[in-house]
Design a protein around this motif. Structure first.
Motif, PDB file in Angstrom:
ATOM      1  N   VAL A 252       0.820  -1.211   0.000  1.00  0.00           N
ATOM      2  CA  VAL A 252       0.000   0.000   0.000  1.00  0.00           C
ATOM      3  C   VAL A 252       0.854   1.260   0.000  1.00  0.00           C
ATOM      4  N   ILE A 253       1.976   1.217   0.704  1.00  0.00           N
ATOM      5  CA  ILE A 253       2.836   2.389   0.909  1.00  0.00           C
ATOM      6  C   ILE A 253       3.222   3.090  -0.399  1.00  0.00           C
ATOM      7  N   PRO A 254       3.620   2.374  -1.459  1.00  0.00           N
ATOM      8  CA  PRO A 254       3.994   3.098  -2.682  1.00  0.00           C
ATOM      9  C   PRO A 254       2.878   3.991  -3.225  1.00  0.00           C
ATOM     10  N   PHE A 255       1.635   3.573  -3.083  1.00  0.00           N
ATOM     11  CA  PHE A 255       0.515   4.372  -3.566  1.00  0.00           C
ATOM     12  C   PHE A 255       0.209   5.520  -2.612  1.00  0.00           C
ATOM     13  N   GLU A 256       0.404   5.288  -1.314  1.00  0.00           N
ATOM     14  CA  GLU A 256       0.267   6.376  -0.353  1.00  0.00           C
ATOM     15  C   GLU A 256       1.278   7.485  -0.659  1.00  0.00           C
ATOM     16  N   GLN A 257       2.507   7.070  -0.934  1.00  0.00           N
ATOM     17  CA  GLN A 257       3.551   8.039  -1.245  1.00  0.00           C
ATOM     18  C   GLN A 257       3.231   8.799  -2.531  1.00  0.00           C
ATOM     19  N   GLU A 258       2.678   8.091  -3.508  1.00  0.00           N
ATOM     20  CA  GLU A 258       2.296   8.733  -4.761  1.00  0.00           C
ATOM     21  C   GLU A 258       1.220   9.792  -4.530  1.00  0.00           C
ATOM     22  N   LEU A 259       0.356   9.540  -3.541  1.00  0.00           N
ATOM     23  CA  LEU A 259      -0.703  10.487  -3.202  1.00  0.00           C
ATOM     24  C   LEU A 259      -0.226  11.578  -2.249  1.00  0.00           C
ATOM     25  N   GLY A 260       1.027  11.478  -1.787  1.00  0.00           N
ATOM     26  CA  GLY A 260       1.563  12.456  -0.852  1.00  0.00           C
ATOM     27  C   GLY A 260       1.080  12.266   0.570  1.00  0.00           C
ATOM     28  N   ILE A 261       0.653  11.037   0.905  1.00  0.00           N
ATOM     29  CA  ILE A 261       0.136  10.736   2.244  1.00  0.00           C
ATOM     30  C   ILE A 261       1.198   9.963   3.006  1.00  0.00           C
ATOM     31  N   ASN A 262       1.600  10.433   4.179  1.00  0.00           N
ATOM     32  CA  ASN A 262       2.599   9.740   4.987  1.00  0.00           C
ATOM     33  C   ASN A 262       2.563  10.243   6.420  1.00  0.00           C
ATOM     34  N   GLY A 263       3.193   9.467   7.326  1.00  0.00           N
ATOM     35  CA  GLY A 263       3.356   9.920   8.701  1.00  0.00           C
ATOM     36  C   GLY A 263       2.574   9.130   9.725  1.00  0.00           C
ATOM     37  N   GLU A 264       2.804   9.448  10.992  1.00  0.00           N
ATOM     38  CA  GLU A 264       2.179   8.758  12.120  1.00  0.00           C
ATOM     39  C   GLU A 264       0.696   9.057  12.248  1.00  0.00           C
ATOM     40  N   ASP A 265       0.230  10.165  11.675  1.00  0.00           N
ATOM     41  CA  ASP A 265      -1.185  10.510  11.806  1.00  0.00           C
ATOM     42  C   ASP A 265      -1.977  10.187  10.537  1.00  0.00           C
ATOM     43  N   GLU A 266      -1.403   9.323   9.697  1.00  0.00           N
ATOM     44  CA  GLU A 266      -2.105   8.806   8.527  1.00  0.00           C
ATOM     45  C   GLU A 266      -2.173   7.288   8.649  1.00  0.00           C
ATOM     46  N   TYR A 267      -3.222   6.683   8.084  1.00  0.00           N
ATOM     47  CA  TYR A 267      -3.521   5.298   8.409  1.00  0.00           C
ATOM     48  C   TYR A 267      -3.847   4.467   7.166  1.00  0.00           C
ATOM     49  N   ALA A 268      -3.728   3.160   7.336  1.00  0.00           N
ATOM     50  CA  ALA A 268      -4.128   2.212   6.294  1.00  0.00           C
ATOM     51  C   ALA A 268      -4.809   1.018   6.954  1.00  0.00           C
ATOM     52  N   VAL A 269      -5.877   0.554   6.319  1.00  0.00           N
ATOM     53  CA  VAL A 269      -6.540  -0.694   6.709  1.00  0.00           C
ATOM     54  C   VAL A 269      -6.026  -1.756   5.750  1.00  0.00           C
ATOM     55  N   VAL A 270      -5.328  -2.758   6.273  1.00  0.00           N
ATOM     56  CA  VAL A 270      -4.651  -3.734   5.419  1.00  0.00           C
ATOM     57  C   VAL A 270      -5.046  -5.161   5.800  1.00  0.00           C
ATOM     58  N   PHE A 271      -4.599  -6.129   4.975  1.00  0.00           N
ATOM     59  CA  PHE A 271      -4.943  -7.544   5.189  1.00  0.00           C
ATOM     60  C   PHE A 271      -6.454  -7.740   5.297  1.00  0.00           C
ATOM     61  N   ASN A 272      -7.224  -7.007   4.475  1.00  0.00           N
ATOM     62  CA  ASN A 272      -8.694  -7.101   4.502  1.00  0.00           C
ATOM     63  C   ASN A 272      -9.286  -6.698   5.846  1.00  0.00           C
ATOM     64  N   GLY A 273      -8.574  -5.864   6.590  1.00  0.00           N
ATOM     65  CA  GLY A 273      -9.085  -5.388   7.869  1.00  0.00           C
ATOM     66  C   GLY A 273      -8.541  -6.103   9.080  1.00  0.00           C
TER      67      GLY A 273
END
Length: 271
Positions: free
Chosen positions: A50-71
């Motif tokens: 997921v991280i490469p797409f977050e970086q492409e969107l300019g989203i990063n850091g401790e106060d940004e989140y991802a729901v992964v492994f189907n939750g």
């Protein structure tokens, strides 16, 4: 209430059929974030995928989140685990038994990598590892320790095979009672522990952020997004290419993932 958090599935939703984020989707998401709306990617992939797409969107850091492994896992983009629902060695043994239902590959996904006891890997299994920036670690059964824990399981077969269909039809009722099982593609079945779903994880994240569920909008297209579409409070946007069971539960059906469906939905309901 206005939308304060947007959760977007990745494959088949934000990504087009070439597995890239369109310029229109990217620009619109940046505009949404500039208006103070939190954007969270909710994927069956691990954080590494997921991280490469977050970086492409300019989203990063401790106060940004991802729901992964189907939750099964909610993480900050810096890697901190906020919530994790795991399976154990006994579940590992159960998965090996389920694998006997058909000629399919089986792999186990953890926050530290992918593992399999198979020697002959389907093309789809190799693609899953490659797309998520993981190496498939091949181990003998006796090399798996009894304290082994994992977040998600994938059963895969090549596209020209009917083995996934055969397995899907033969999964026993007790397995559906014990696990969350979805058919995420024609040649892939994914399995999590019961209660580990994108919908539950997103509701938990919203609560942690002090948000009401009706301040959450979701986008999705496949069966592993269904848990988000069964929450009556979320604003539910189905992609034009979504399966019928997702469209039937949606508040709105946007354009396909190849026609900037995410951008069009955001412009209609958020901007």
């Amino acid at each position: 209430m206005s939308i304060k958090l947007v959760a977007i599935d990745l494959d088949g939703t934000l990504l087009n059929s070439h597995n890239v984020i369109s310029l229109e989707n990217k620009r619109t998401i940046q505009e949404v974030r500039n208006n103070g709306v939190k954007v969270v990617l909710a994927s069956g992939r691990p954080l590494s995928g997921v991280i490469p797409f977050e970086q492409e969107l300019g989203i990063n850091g401790e106060d940004e989140y991802a729901v992964v492994f189907n939750g099964a896992v909610v993480q900050t983009l810096a890697g901190c685990v906020l919530m994790s629902k795991k399976m154990t060695y006994q579940d590992f043994l159960t998965m090996l038994k389920l694998q006997r239902l058909a000629r399919v590959n089986l792999h186990f996904e953890t926050t530290n990598g992918f593992y399999t006891c198979d020697r002959d890997l389907s093309v789809q299994m190799q693609i899953n590892a490659s797309f998520t920036n993981n190496v498939m670690k091949v181990r003998n059964k006796n090399e798996i320790p009894q304290d082994f824990i994992f977040n998600k399981v994938g059963f895969t077969a090549d596209l020209d095979s009917n083995e996934i269909e055969k397995m899907w039809k033969n999964i026993p009722a007790w397995a559906f009672e014990k696990y969350d099982i979805v058919r995420s593609a024609d040649n892939c079945i994914e399995l999590n522990t019961k209660g580990a779903s994108k919908g539950d994880a997103l509701a938990d994240l919203a609560d942690r952020l002090g948000l009401e569920e009706n301040e959450v909008m979701i986008f999705g297209d496949q069966d592993n997004d269904r848990s988000m579409f069964t929450n009556p409070n979320f604003k539910k946007i189905a992609m034009g290419n979504a399966i019928s069971s997702i469209k039937d539960r949606a508040d709105y059906i946007t354009a396909t993932n190849d026609a900037n469906g995410v951008a069009k939905g955001l412009k209609k309901f958020v901007l």
